[in-house]
Design a protein around this motif. Structure first.
Motif, PDB file in Angstrom:
ATOM      1  N   ILE A 314       0.836  -1.203   0.000  1.00 51.48           N
ATOM      2  CA  ILE A 314       0.000   0.000   0.000  1.00 51.48           C
ATOM      3  C   ILE A 314       0.871   1.253   0.000  1.00 51.48           C
ATOM      4  O   ILE A 314       0.634   2.203  -0.751  1.00 51.48           O
ATOM      5  CB  ILE A 314      -0.964  -0.030   1.198  1.00 51.48           C
ATOM      6  CG1 ILE A 314      -1.976  -1.174   1.028  1.00 51.48           C
ATOM      7  CG2 ILE A 314      -1.686   1.305   1.354  1.00 51.48           C
ATOM      8  CD1 ILE A 314      -2.809  -1.457   2.257  1.00 51.48           C
ATOM      9  N   PHE A 315       1.899   1.271   0.858  1.00 54.25           N
ATOM     10  CA  PHE A 315       2.836   2.391   0.851  1.00 54.25           C
ATOM     11  C   PHE A 315       3.462   2.574  -0.524  1.00 54.25           C
ATOM     12  O   PHE A 315       3.511   3.676  -1.067  1.00 54.25           O
ATOM     13  CB  PHE A 315       3.957   2.182   1.875  1.00 54.25           C
ATOM     14  CG  PHE A 315       5.243   2.844   1.484  1.00 54.25           C
ATOM     15  CD1 PHE A 315       5.428   4.204   1.662  1.00 54.25           C
ATOM     16  CD2 PHE A 315       6.254   2.116   0.852  1.00 54.25           C
ATOM     17  CE1 PHE A 315       6.601   4.832   1.244  1.00 54.25           C
ATOM     18  CE2 PHE A 315       7.423   2.720   0.438  1.00 54.25           C
ATOM     19  CZ  PHE A 315       7.597   4.094   0.630  1.00 54.25           C
ATOM     20  N   ALA A 316       4.003   1.475  -1.087  1.00 51.62           N
ATOM     21  CA  ALA A 316       4.738   1.568  -2.350  1.00 51.62           C
ATOM     22  C   ALA A 316       3.842   2.085  -3.467  1.00 51.62           C
ATOM     23  O   ALA A 316       4.243   2.966  -4.237  1.00 51.62           O
ATOM     24  CB  ALA A 316       5.334   0.222  -2.720  1.00 51.62           C
ATOM     25  N   TRP A 317       2.626   1.565  -3.546  1.00 46.35           N
ATOM     26  CA  TRP A 317       1.755   1.991  -4.652  1.00 46.35           C
ATOM     27  C   TRP A 317       1.194   3.392  -4.428  1.00 46.35           C
ATOM     28  O   TRP A 317       0.961   4.125  -5.383  1.00 46.35           O
ATOM     29  CB  TRP A 317       0.651   0.964  -4.876  1.00 46.35           C
ATOM     30  CG  TRP A 317       0.977   0.105  -6.051  1.00 46.35           C
ATOM     31  CD1 TRP A 317       0.395   0.141  -7.278  1.00 46.35           C
ATOM     32  CD2 TRP A 317       2.011  -0.886  -6.135  1.00 46.35           C
ATOM     33  NE1 TRP A 317       0.993  -0.762  -8.121  1.00 46.35           N
ATOM     34  CE2 TRP A 317       1.995  -1.409  -7.449  1.00 46.35           C
ATOM     35  CE3 TRP A 317       2.960  -1.381  -5.254  1.00 46.35           C
ATOM     36  CZ2 TRP A 317       2.872  -2.389  -7.882  1.00 46.35           C
ATOM     37  CZ3 TRP A 317       3.834  -2.360  -5.674  1.00 46.35           C
ATOM     38  CH2 TRP A 317       3.801  -2.853  -6.967  1.00 46.35           C
ATOM     39  N   ASP A 318       1.017   3.790  -3.189  1.00 50.95           N
ATOM     40  CA  ASP A 318       0.623   5.179  -2.936  1.00 50.95           C
ATOM     41  C   ASP A 318       1.724   6.129  -3.404  1.00 50.95           C
ATOM     42  O   ASP A 318       1.464   7.101  -4.123  1.00 50.95           O
ATOM     43  CB  ASP A 318       0.359   5.398  -1.444  1.00 50.95           C
ATOM     44  CG  ASP A 318       0.176   6.872  -1.106  1.00 50.95           C
ATOM     45  OD1 ASP A 318      -0.927   7.405  -1.331  1.00 50.95           O
ATOM     46  OD2 ASP A 318       1.154   7.488  -0.646  1.00 50.95           O
ATOM     47  N   SER A 319       2.966   5.846  -3.014  1.00 46.21           N
ATOM     48  CA  SER A 319       4.066   6.725  -3.410  1.00 46.21           C
ATOM     49  C   SER A 319       4.318   6.655  -4.915  1.00 46.21           C
ATOM     50  O   SER A 319       4.605   7.674  -5.553  1.00 46.21           O
ATOM     51  CB  SER A 319       5.344   6.351  -2.639  1.00 46.21           C
ATOM     52  OG  SER A 319       5.264   6.766  -1.288  1.00 46.21           O
ATOM     53  N   LYS A 320       4.223   5.466  -5.497  1.00 44.36           N
ATOM     54  CA  LYS A 320       4.415   5.340  -6.942  1.00 44.36           C
ATOM     55  C   LYS A 320       3.428   6.207  -7.711  1.00 44.36           C
ATOM     56  O   LYS A 320       3.807   6.939  -8.648  1.00 44.36           O
ATOM     57  CB  LYS A 320       4.234   3.876  -7.372  1.00 44.36           C
ATOM     58  CG  LYS A 320       5.404   2.954  -7.075  1.00 44.36           C
ATOM     59  CD  LYS A 320       5.075   1.540  -7.495  1.00 44.36           C
ATOM     60  CE  LYS A 320       6.194   0.565  -7.195  1.00 44.36           C
ATOM     61  NZ  LYS A 320       7.412   0.801  -7.997  1.00 44.36           N
ATOM     62  N   CYS A 321       2.169   6.119  -7.351  1.00 42.85           N
ATOM     63  CA  CYS A 321       1.146   6.847  -8.105  1.00 42.85           C
ATOM     64  C   CYS A 321       1.098   8.325  -7.724  1.00 42.85           C
ATOM     65  O   CYS A 321       0.685   9.156  -8.531  1.00 42.85           O
ATOM     66  CB  CYS A 321      -0.204   6.172  -7.915  1.00 42.85           C
ATOM     67  SG  CYS A 321      -0.268   4.534  -8.674  1.00 42.85           S
ATOM     68  N   HIS A 322       1.528   8.645  -6.514  1.00 41.90           N
ATOM     69  CA  HIS A 322       1.611  10.058  -6.121  1.00 41.90           C
ATOM     70  C   HIS A 322       2.721  10.768  -6.883  1.00 41.90           C
ATOM     71  O   HIS A 322       2.538  11.872  -7.399  1.00 41.90           O
ATOM     72  CB  HIS A 322       1.867  10.164  -4.621  1.00 41.90           C
ATOM     73  CG  HIS A 322       2.141  11.562  -4.155  1.00 41.90           C
ATOM     74  ND1 HIS A 322       1.146  12.502  -3.978  1.00 41.90           N
ATOM     75  CD2 HIS A 322       3.319  12.180  -3.840  1.00 41.90           C
ATOM     76  CE1 HIS A 322       1.693  13.639  -3.574  1.00 41.90           C
ATOM     77  NE2 HIS A 322       3.001  13.479  -3.484  1.00 41.90           N
ATOM     78  N   HIS A 323       3.899  10.134  -6.976  1.00 39.70           N
ATOM     79  CA  HIS A 323       5.047  10.773  -7.635  1.00 39.70           C
ATOM     80  C   HIS A 323       5.065  10.539  -9.145  1.00 39.70           C
ATOM     81  O   HIS A 323       5.575  11.384  -9.884  1.00 39.70           O
ATOM     82  CB  HIS A 323       6.347  10.268  -7.003  1.00 39.70           C
ATOM     83  CG  HIS A 323       6.534  10.698  -5.585  1.00 39.70           C
ATOM     84  ND1 HIS A 323       6.762  12.005  -5.224  1.00 39.70           N
ATOM     85  CD2 HIS A 323       6.527   9.992  -4.416  1.00 39.70           C
ATOM     86  CE1 HIS A 323       6.896  12.099  -3.907  1.00 39.70           C
ATOM     87  NE2 HIS A 323       6.755  10.886  -3.396  1.00 39.70           N
ATOM     88  N   ASP A 324       4.575   9.366  -9.613  1.00 37.37           N
ATOM     89  CA  ASP A 324       4.391   9.110 -11.052  1.00 37.37           C
ATOM     90  C   ASP A 324       5.704   9.256 -11.832  1.00 37.37           C
ATOM     91  O   ASP A 324       5.772   9.969 -12.838  1.00 37.37           O
ATOM     92  CB  ASP A 324       3.326  10.073 -11.595  1.00 37.37           C
ATOM     93  CG  ASP A 324       2.660   9.560 -12.854  1.00 37.37           C
ATOM     94  OD1 ASP A 324       2.565   8.339 -13.029  1.00 37.37           O
ATOM     95  OD2 ASP A 324       2.229  10.400 -13.676  1.00 37.37           O
ATOM     96  N   ILE A 325       6.742   8.553 -11.392  1.00 38.86           N
ATOM     97  CA  ILE A 325       8.094   8.760 -11.933  1.00 38.86           C
ATOM     98  C   ILE A 325       8.441   7.754 -13.035  1.00 38.86           C
ATOM     99  O   ILE A 325       8.199   6.553 -12.920  1.00 38.86           O
ATOM    100  CB  ILE A 325       9.142   8.670 -10.807  1.00 38.86           C
ATOM    101  CG1 ILE A 325       8.900   9.781  -9.770  1.00 38.86           C
ATOM    102  CG2 ILE A 325      10.559   8.755 -11.361  1.00 38.86           C
ATOM    103  CD1 ILE A 325       9.036  11.186 -10.312  1.00 38.86           C
ATOM    104  N   VAL A 326       9.076   8.272 -14.064  1.00 40.90           N
ATOM    105  CA  VAL A 326       9.483   7.500 -15.237  1.00 40.90           C
ATOM    106  C   VAL A 326      10.461   6.381 -14.862  1.00 40.90           C
ATOM    107  O   VAL A 326      11.275   6.526 -13.940  1.00 40.90           O
ATOM    108  CB  VAL A 326      10.123   8.444 -16.277  1.00 40.90           C
ATOM    109  CG1 VAL A 326      11.420   9.055 -15.737  1.00 40.90           C
ATOM    110  CG2 VAL A 326      10.367   7.750 -17.603  1.00 40.90           C
ATOM    111  N   ARG A 327      10.377   5.263 -15.580  1.00 35.53           N
ATOM    112  CA  ARG A 327      11.331   4.173 -15.415  1.00 35.53           C
ATOM    113  C   ARG A 327      12.619   4.489 -16.191  1.00 35.53           C
ATOM    114  O   ARG A 327      12.591   5.217 -17.182  1.00 35.53           O
ATOM    115  CB  ARG A 327      10.737   2.877 -15.954  1.00 35.53           C
ATOM    116  CG  ARG A 327       9.603   2.303 -15.113  1.00 35.53           C
ATOM    117  CD  ARG A 327      10.122   1.457 -13.990  1.00 35.53           C
ATOM    118  NE  ARG A 327       9.012   0.913 -13.188  1.00 35.53           N
ATOM    119  CZ  ARG A 327       9.166   0.028 -12.212  1.00 35.53           C
ATOM    120  NH1 ARG A 327      10.376  -0.429 -11.921  1.00 35.53           N
ATOM    121  NH2 ARG A 327       8.138  -0.399 -11.529  1.00 35.53           N
ATOM    122  N   PRO A 328      13.750   3.906 -15.756  1.00 38.29           N
ATOM    123  CA  PRO A 328      14.998   4.121 -16.488  1.00 38.29           C
ATOM    124  C   PRO A 328      14.893   3.785 -17.973  1.00 38.29           C
ATOM    125  O   PRO A 328      15.452   4.491 -18.816  1.00 38.29           O
ATOM    126  CB  PRO A 328      15.985   3.182 -15.768  1.00 38.29           C
ATOM    127  CG  PRO A 328      15.481   3.126 -14.370  1.00 38.29           C
ATOM    128  CD  PRO A 328      13.986   3.146 -14.503  1.00 38.29           C
TER     129      PRO A 328
END
Length: 458
Positions: A314-328
């Motif tokens: 839940i933490f990881a997906w909240d931060s992932k979707c909040h920040h929405d950062i490009v993959r390498p």
């Protein structure tokens, strides 16, 4: 005379004479996960039911965040049922005291099965029958069944409307505004996939964009430990990370060592397997099996491991979707010119590909690193020490048969967490900050849960 369906199923299950026969493999079966790590004489109801859940994760091809969620429900329900009878630990869910004289092991299995049936949408019918056939008829068994049913249903009612419904987790629903700048996450190309396994089409929605809004077990919310802002793409810090991953994580990297390549594959835990949270649960089985824990202590241990893996997701997906950062991969292949970074190392390389398949959701922070840190820290807290030497093999060899016969060795749980998280850099699918910030959060989740969720009664 024709048998009723119930009579037929009961007879069939009894005829198998397998402790956990039916839809999943038994402990001696090659399909078993806990059977890979358990020593003789260490089997019990906790390990049997955990194994049944892990096999369903594999058989249903569940993605890591969903796997973490569906495992946490029955592991929590089983402990709460057993603890309600024994009354060894306080708990924050108001389950109450079970009936005097009830068998806590029976109650555990019944509550686990009821919660698992709903979570996995699979009845576990043969497993339930075979499990209960292990106990002779008695009032303790009857009371345990009744209490287990009650607790299992209560846990399911408690989690009703927790945001885990497909209509909630599969869509953004306006809860996470998308980035519009150069760091925005987008899939790069149509080559996502691993064979055998699902091929990910090019589309704008990431995997489970609403998962971060599921009600957690031990946190106040998915945002409690939310990762800080990502690097400025024009900064020296970003240039350093960009250059490092471009050289280390590419399919044709000349600097990645053979050991680092092995690590990238060992911890990949991709489609058709146990998933990263399942791998950490298996490590828990391996390390906690012979530590002298009684039944309710063992049930508590795996409830905490399951719940913290869920909250890590839940933490990881909240931060992932909040920040929405490009993959390498996207950054290196096509996005570099947009970053405005003056460092000459931030240059596009259109033919670049990550060593392992790039997942179809934002990079920051790393789910693997969060799962590993939360799992390793929880197990260390349960053991009372971090410096535990042990070894392990890949629990699944579906995607990477080159791991057959490979054994990795560690001298501490923190080493396991670090190696697991760094595997994503060696594989070219994460930035370094994805790992470092995830480790901080995973450890914090575990420490808070261990301290506050199920304290021993005074």
């Amino acid at each position: 005379m024709h048998q009723s369906r119930r009579q037929f199923l009961t007879t069939a299950a009894a005829a198998t004479a397998l402790p956990m026969a039916g839809c999943v493999g038994g402990q001696g079966d090659r399909a078993s996960y806990t059977g890979q790590v358990l020593k003789p004489g260490q089997r019990n109801a906790v390990f049997d039911w955990v194994d049944a859940a892990l096999q369903q994760v594999r058989d249903q091809r569940l993605a890591p965040p969903r796997a973490a969620y569906v495992c946490s429900l029955p592991m929590a329900a089983g402990f709460l049922a057993a603890n309600g009878i024994v009354q060894a630990y306080d708990e924050p869910f108001g389950i109450g005291a079970g009936p005097a004289g009830a068998d806590p092991e029976v109650a555990y299995g019944v509550a686990f099965a009821i919660a698992a049936a709903e979570a996995f949408q699979q009845p576990f019918l043969f497993e339930r029958i075979a499990f209960l056939n292990r106990f002779p008829g008695s009032e303790a068994k009857t009371l345990g069944i009744q209490w287990g049913r009650r607790v299992g249903q209560k846990v399911l009612e408690m989690r009703t409307g927790d945001g885990s419904e497909p209509s909630k987790v599969n869509y953004y629903l306006g809860r996470y505004p998308r980035r519009t700048d150069s760091l925005r996450w987008r899939p790069t190309g149509p080559f996502y996939g691993a064979s055998p396994g699902p091929a990910f089409a090019t589309f704008e929605r990431c995997l489970y964009p609403g998962h971060g809004k599921i009600a957690p077990w031990t946190m106040t919310g998915g945002e409690q430990f939310r990762a800080p802002d990502f690097h400025d793409p024009a900064s020296p810090a970003f240039a350093e990370e960009y250059d490092a991953i471009r050289h280390l994580g590419g399919a044709d990297s000349r600097i990645r060592s053979a050991d680092q390549s092995e690590i990238a594959l060992f911890w990949e835990d991709g489609p058709w397997g146990i998933t990263p949270p399942g791998h950490m649960i298996c490590i828990g089985v391996q390390l906690l099996q012979d530590r002298g824990l009684d039944f309710v202590d063992l049930a508590r241990a795996f409830a905490l491991i399951g719940m913290t893996q869920c909250d890590a997701s839940i933490f990881a997906w909240d931060s992932k979707c909040h920040h929405d950062i490009v993959r390498p991969e996207s950054a290196i292949r096509v996005r570099a010119p947009e970053f405005g970074n003056p460092d000459p190392r931030v240059v596009a390389q259109p033919g670049w590909r990550s060593y392992i398949p790039t997942p179809e959701f934002p990079a920051y922070p790393s789910g693997h690193s969060t799962f590993a840190a939360a799992g390793a820290e929880t197990i260390a807290l349960l053991l009372g020490r971090d410096d535990v030497s042990f070894s392990g093999r890949s629990p699944d060899l579906v995607l990477w048969p080159q791991l057959r016969g490979v054994t990795r060795r560690w001298t501490s749980l923190s080493q396991v967490a670090e190696e697991n998280g760094m595997s994503r850099l060696y594989g070219g699918v994460h930035w370094e900050i994805d790992h470092t910030e995830a480790v901080k959060a995973g450890r914090a989740i575990a420490r808070q849960a261990f301290r506050a969720t199920f304290p021993r009664k005074a």
